[in-house]
Design an enzyme around this catalytic site. Structure first.
Site: not given
Ligand SMILES: NC(=O)c1ccc[n+]([C@@H]2O[C@H](COP(=O)([O-])OP(=O)(O)OC[C@H]3O[C@@H](n4cnc5c(N)ncnc54)[C@H](OP(=O)(O)O)[C@@H]3O)[C@@H](O)[C@H]2O)c1
Length: 271
Positions: A154, A158
């Protein structure tokens, strides 16, 4: 340089069904952007679309495969939408020992976090360049600055995202198109369940509400900042990781991750 305006522009937001993407979509729409929201869960996207003040097109597509990407590109083309902003937010992580991680999770992270982001960027960028206007927000993470044990794949995906964006920024200079890497720290979303861990007490101290992460992200994007790290503690951590001897930050991360039990993922619950 003047702050960008989003009014009347079309913006693609990937991963908009939950979490950071959903909140980015909500705030972009509040600022007048028309949206193309993408994720696999159509009902969640439709519910979001109905709650927004601006026009919103829903595309249910799995971006980790060729058909899903083609579906997104075809819908935008068929409806004649001129995309001015791309928010590449869809992504997921997995915790555990690299050698024990399911190949589908390892490859899946590369496929969605790197390949899909690259393909979506490459598809929409030439149109923005031709119009001399637009932007890309590439959602990365603070872990892009620290090769992170027990989240090795992961953090590597990133690092790719931040590096790509930092390199593309100067390449795009003078074109009217810019690139912002968003590097959030911990945010309570669906991310943790899919990655199979719970936020630790230490992470809770650095955690920002999703609304604040999206607010800072959009503000930085509109000011054409190359990188946005929401939260003072997270910014300091990223700065420090670049000013310590090589390997030190990863060694600290190893201790922190082991204490949080990240070498042993929780049982699989969802997707
Ligand atoms: N939360 C954290 O702590 C954190 C920290 C740093 C960076 N991030 C980054 O922020 C971004 C958003 O994450 P989040 O925290 O909001 O997580 P999340 O709530 O799990 O959201 C992930 C989103 O991506 C979509 N997704 C997952 N697999 C997919 C696929 N194969 N095709 C199309 N859409 C897909 C999901 O929708 P569906 O399941 O409906 O497809 C969901 O809308 C990610 O890139 C993550 O790496 C998160």
């Amino acid at each position: 340089m003047a702050r960008l305006s989003l009014k009347g522009d079309w913006a693609v937001v990937t991963g908009a069904s939950t979490g950071i993407g959903r909140e980015l979509a909500r705030q972009l729409s509040a600022q007048g952007a028309k949206l193309i929201v993408v994720a696999r869960r159509r009902p969640a996207l439709e519910e979001l679309a109905q709650s927004l003040p601006t026009q919103c097109e829903v595309v249910d597509a799995d971006l980790s495969n060729e058909q899903g990407l083609a579906r997104l590109f075809a819908v935008v083309e068929e409806r004649g939408l001129k995309v001015a902003h791309v928010i590449n937010n869809a992504g997921f992580g997995s915790v555990g020992r690299f050698a024990e991680m399911a190949e589908v999770d390892l490859v899946g992270q590369i496929q969605l976090n790197c390949v899909a982001l690259t393909r979506v960027t490459r598809h929409f960028l030439p149109q923005m360049l031709a119009r001399g206007r637009g932007g890309l927000m590439q959602v990365s993470s603070v872990v892009s600055y620290v090769p992170t044990p027990f989240m090795a794949a992961y953090s590597a995906t990133k690092a790719y995202v931040t590096s790509l964006c930092m390199a593309m920024g100067p390449e795009l200079k003078g074109t009217g198109v810019h690139c912002t890497a968003l590097c959030p720290g911990p945010v309570a979303t669906g991310f943790q369940e899919r990655a199979r861990y719970e936020i630790s007490a230490m992470e809770r101290g650095n955690q920002l509400p999703v609304q604040e992460v999206a607010r800072q992200a959009i503000e930085g994007y509109l000011r054409r900042k190359p990188v946005v790290v929401p939260g003072a503690r997270n910014s300091l951590m990223c700065w420090m990781s670049r000013h310590v001897p090589e390997g030190f930050a990863s060694s600290v991360a190893r201790t922190v991750m082991l204490r949080a039990g990240r070498d042993k993922p929780l049982p699989r619950l969802g997707t």
